[in-house]
Each structure stands twice: as structure tokens, then as C-alpha cells.
Scaffold this motif. Structure first.
Motif, PDB file in Angstrom:
ATOM      1  N   SER A 187       0.827  -1.204   0.000  1.00 41.48           N
ATOM      2  CA  SER A 187       0.000   0.000   0.000  1.00 41.48           C
ATOM      3  C   SER A 187       0.863   1.257   0.000  1.00 41.48           C
ATOM      4  O   SER A 187       2.049   1.213   0.307  1.00 41.48           O
ATOM      5  CB  SER A 187      -0.932   0.006   1.216  1.00 41.48           C
ATOM      6  OG  SER A 187      -0.181   0.010   2.408  1.00 41.48           O
ATOM      7  N   ASP A 188       0.217   2.354  -0.361  1.00 46.65           N
ATOM      8  CA  ASP A 188       0.837   3.674  -0.354  1.00 46.65           C
ATOM      9  C   ASP A 188      -0.150   4.666   0.219  1.00 46.65           C
ATOM     10  O   ASP A 188      -1.362   4.483   0.115  1.00 46.65           O
ATOM     11  CB  ASP A 188       1.176   4.137  -1.783  1.00 46.65           C
ATOM     12  CG  ASP A 188       2.317   3.366  -2.402  1.00 46.65           C
ATOM     13  OD1 ASP A 188       3.347   3.209  -1.733  1.00 46.65           O
ATOM     14  OD2 ASP A 188       2.178   2.947  -3.562  1.00 46.65           O
ATOM     15  N   TYR A 189       0.375   5.721   0.800  1.00 48.08           N
ATOM     16  CA  TYR A 189      -0.455   6.844   1.212  1.00 48.08           C
ATOM     17  C   TYR A 189      -0.343   7.909   0.144  1.00 48.08           C
ATOM     18  O   TYR A 189       0.744   8.225  -0.322  1.00 48.08           O
ATOM     19  CB  TYR A 189      -0.010   7.391   2.570  1.00 48.08           C
ATOM     20  CG  TYR A 189      -0.299   6.421   3.683  1.00 48.08           C
ATOM     21  CD1 TYR A 189      -1.593   6.273   4.165  1.00 48.08           C
ATOM     22  CD2 TYR A 189       0.707   5.647   4.232  1.00 48.08           C
ATOM     23  CE1 TYR A 189      -1.878   5.367   5.179  1.00 48.08           C
ATOM     24  CE2 TYR A 189       0.429   4.751   5.245  1.00 48.08           C
ATOM     25  CZ  TYR A 189      -0.863   4.610   5.716  1.00 48.08           C
ATOM     26  OH  TYR A 189      -1.146   3.713   6.711  1.00 48.08           O
ATOM     27  N   VAL A 190      -1.480   8.464  -0.266  1.00 45.67           N
ATOM     28  CA  VAL A 190      -1.522   9.429  -1.363  1.00 45.67           C
ATOM     29  C   VAL A 190      -1.737  10.827  -0.779  1.00 45.67           C
ATOM     30  O   VAL A 190      -2.707  11.065  -0.065  1.00 45.67           O
ATOM     31  CB  VAL A 190      -2.638   9.061  -2.363  1.00 45.67           C
ATOM     32  CG1 VAL A 190      -2.696  10.066  -3.497  1.00 45.67           C
ATOM     33  CG2 VAL A 190      -2.434   7.654  -2.887  1.00 45.67           C
ATOM     34  N   SER A 198      -6.008  -9.096 -10.024  1.00 44.35           N
ATOM     35  CA  SER A 198      -5.518  -8.010  -9.176  1.00 44.35           C
ATOM     36  C   SER A 198      -6.694  -7.181  -8.675  1.00 44.35           C
ATOM     37  O   SER A 198      -7.797  -7.277  -9.188  1.00 44.35           O
ATOM     38  CB  SER A 198      -4.541  -7.132  -9.954  1.00 44.35           C
ATOM     39  OG  SER A 198      -5.193  -6.552 -11.057  1.00 44.35           O
ATOM     40  N   GLU A 199      -6.408  -6.377  -7.684  1.00 45.69           N
ATOM     41  CA  GLU A 199      -7.450  -5.559  -7.082  1.00 45.69           C
ATOM     42  C   GLU A 199      -6.829  -4.308  -6.479  1.00 45.69           C
ATOM     43  O   GLU A 199      -5.701  -4.346  -5.997  1.00 45.69           O
ATOM     44  CB  GLU A 199      -8.111  -6.386  -5.980  1.00 45.69           C
ATOM     45  CG  GLU A 199      -9.468  -5.919  -5.565  1.00 45.69           C
ATOM     46  CD  GLU A 199     -10.138  -6.993  -4.721  1.00 45.69           C
ATOM     47  OE1 GLU A 199     -10.232  -6.770  -3.499  1.00 45.69           O
ATOM     48  OE2 GLU A 199     -10.530  -8.024  -5.268  1.00 45.69           O
ATOM     49  N   LEU A 200      -7.581  -3.218  -6.508  1.00 44.08           N
ATOM     50  CA  LEU A 200      -7.188  -1.978  -5.844  1.00 44.08           C
ATOM     51  C   LEU A 200      -8.207  -1.682  -4.763  1.00 44.08           C
ATOM     52  O   LEU A 200      -9.403  -1.859  -4.973  1.00 44.08           O
ATOM     53  CB  LEU A 200      -7.196  -0.792  -6.805  1.00 44.08           C
ATOM     54  CG  LEU A 200      -6.092  -0.679  -7.827  1.00 44.08           C
ATOM     55  CD1 LEU A 200      -6.347   0.534  -8.718  1.00 44.08           C
ATOM     56  CD2 LEU A 200      -4.746  -0.568  -7.168  1.00 44.08           C
ATOM     57  N   ILE A 201      -7.740  -1.209  -3.624  1.00 46.68           N
ATOM     58  CA  ILE A 201      -8.626  -0.743  -2.568  1.00 46.68           C
ATOM     59  C   ILE A 201      -8.212   0.690  -2.251  1.00 46.68           C
ATOM     60  O   ILE A 201      -7.056   0.939  -1.900  1.00 46.68           O
ATOM     61  CB  ILE A 201      -8.529  -1.608  -1.301  1.00 46.68           C
ATOM     62  CG1 ILE A 201      -8.859  -3.062  -1.616  1.00 46.68           C
ATOM     63  CG2 ILE A 201      -9.445  -1.053  -0.214  1.00 46.68           C
ATOM     64  CD1 ILE A 201      -8.599  -4.005  -0.461  1.00 46.68           C
ATOM     65  N   LEU A 202      -9.136   1.616  -2.400  1.00 44.42           N
ATOM     66  CA  LEU A 202      -8.886   3.018  -2.091  1.00 44.42           C
ATOM     67  C   LEU A 202      -9.624   3.347  -0.796  1.00 44.42           C
ATOM     68  O   LEU A 202     -10.843   3.210  -0.723  1.00 44.42           O
ATOM     69  CB  LEU A 202      -9.371   3.921  -3.225  1.00 44.42           C
ATOM     70  CG  LEU A 202      -8.817   3.596  -4.613  1.00 44.42           C
ATOM     71  CD1 LEU A 202      -9.475   4.465  -5.661  1.00 44.42           C
ATOM     72  CD2 LEU A 202      -7.319   3.740  -4.644  1.00 44.42           C
ATOM     73  N   ILE A 224      -3.975   3.716  -0.806  1.00 46.08           N
ATOM     74  CA  ILE A 224      -4.245   2.850  -1.947  1.00 46.08           C
ATOM     75  C   ILE A 224      -3.536   1.527  -1.694  1.00 46.08           C
ATOM     76  O   ILE A 224      -2.366   1.500  -1.332  1.00 46.08           O
ATOM     77  CB  ILE A 224      -3.808   3.507  -3.272  1.00 46.08           C
ATOM     78  CG1 ILE A 224      -4.192   2.665  -4.474  1.00 46.08           C
ATOM     79  CG2 ILE A 224      -2.337   3.809  -3.284  1.00 46.08           C
ATOM     80  CD1 ILE A 224      -4.029   3.370  -5.811  1.00 46.08           C
ATOM     81  N   GLN A 225      -4.297   0.437  -1.797  1.00 43.50           N
ATOM     82  CA  GLN A 225      -3.741  -0.899  -1.601  1.00 43.50           C
ATOM     83  C   GLN A 225      -3.790  -1.644  -2.929  1.00 43.50           C
ATOM     84  O   GLN A 225      -4.793  -1.591  -3.635  1.00 43.50           O
ATOM     85  CB  GLN A 225      -4.554  -1.669  -0.570  1.00 43.50           C
ATOM     86  CG  GLN A 225      -4.536  -1.015   0.797  1.00 43.50           C
ATOM     87  CD  GLN A 225      -5.433  -1.764   1.761  1.00 43.50           C
ATOM     88  OE1 GLN A 225      -5.247  -2.948   1.992  1.00 43.50           O
ATOM     89  NE2 GLN A 225      -6.412  -1.072   2.315  1.00 43.50           N
ATOM     90  N   TYR A 226      -2.710  -2.337  -3.249  1.00 44.33           N
ATOM     91  CA  TYR A 226      -2.604  -3.111  -4.476  1.00 44.33           C
ATOM     92  C   TYR A 226      -2.523  -4.583  -4.072  1.00 44.33           C
ATOM     93  O   TYR A 226      -1.697  -4.952  -3.249  1.00 44.33           O
ATOM     94  CB  TYR A 226      -1.327  -2.763  -5.248  1.00 44.33           C
ATOM     95  CG  TYR A 226      -0.977  -1.303  -5.276  1.00 44.33           C
ATOM     96  CD1 TYR A 226      -1.411  -0.502  -6.318  1.00 44.33           C
ATOM     97  CD2 TYR A 226      -0.193  -0.731  -4.276  1.00 44.33           C
ATOM     98  CE1 TYR A 226      -1.075   0.842  -6.364  1.00 44.33           C
ATOM     99  CE2 TYR A 226       0.139   0.607  -4.316  1.00 44.33           C
ATOM    100  CZ  TYR A 226      -0.302   1.391  -5.356  1.00 44.33           C
ATOM    101  OH  TYR A 226       0.031   2.711  -5.396  1.00 44.33           O
TER     102      TYR A 226
END
Length: 107
Positions: free
Chosen positions: A36-39, A61-65, A92-94
Motif C-alpha cells: 500500500s501507499d499513502y496518497v 488483481s485488485e485496488l482498494i482506495l 491505496i492498496q494493491y
């Protein structure tokens, strides 16, 4: 959705089958890797297009915002032990999934 509904959702189970979580007898053969990253700044339209294309190439794959605005922004940083919301718009999680037979799978 509630936290437990999200657990069922990410496992690919119907949200009304909470009891299934208590009845598991064999380990899952589905695996995943996540990061994950912080935006802190909005992602440009071109950046989002590139991200979507990369995710589509991975198929499983999946993204979680996770937004940090709204009601959460009304709570002072000094009132909670969660420092990550300060200066971040969202997390944001990948995620990428696969089966134990090395083939990718979709949840």
C-alpha cells in the motif's frame, strides 16, 4: 459495509453467510500479495489510466482506495492514535491473487 461484510467480500463469499467463517475445515488454497501507499496529492487522469492498464495486465488483481476525508477529517489528529490521516488524501492498496497451483485466480 461492515468490517465483517468486507472480510466476506474479499474472500468472495456472500455477505449474509457469516457462519461460513466458523465452519472452515481446510486451509485456503488461495494466496495474495499486497502492498500500500499513502496518497498526498490527487492522481492525474493519465496516472490513473496507467494504473488501470497495469492492473488489467495482471488479471487477478485488485485496488482498494481508503479515503481519509469526510467524517474522518472532522476528528482531530490529537483525538486518535491513527497518525496516517495527517496530510494524506487516501490510502491505496494493491493486491495480486494466485492459487497454490501457480495459476492466477480471481476472487
Amino acid at each position: 459495509m461492515s468490517w465483517i461484510e468486507s472480510v466476506l467480500y474479499f474472500e468472495g463469499l456472500p455477505s449474509n453467510e457469516v457462519d461460513v467463517l466458523l465452519q472452515r475445515t481446510e486451509p485456503s488454497k488461495r494466496f495474495f500479495k499486497a502492498t500500500s501507499d499513502y496518497v498526498t496529492e490527487p492522481i492525474s487522469e493519465a496516472g490513473l489510466e496507467d494504473l488501470w492498464q497495469r492492473m488489467l495486465q495482471l488479471e487477478a488483481s485488485e485496488l482498494i482506495l481508503t479515503p481519509y476525508g469526510g467524517r474522518m477529517s472532522e476528528i482531530s489528529a490529537s483525538e486518535t492514535p491513527f497518525p496516517h490521516k495527517k496530510g494524506n488524501l487516501f490510502e491505496i492498496q494493491y493486491l495480486v491473487f494466485w492459487n497454490d497451483d501457480k495459476e492466477t485466480c480471481r476472487n
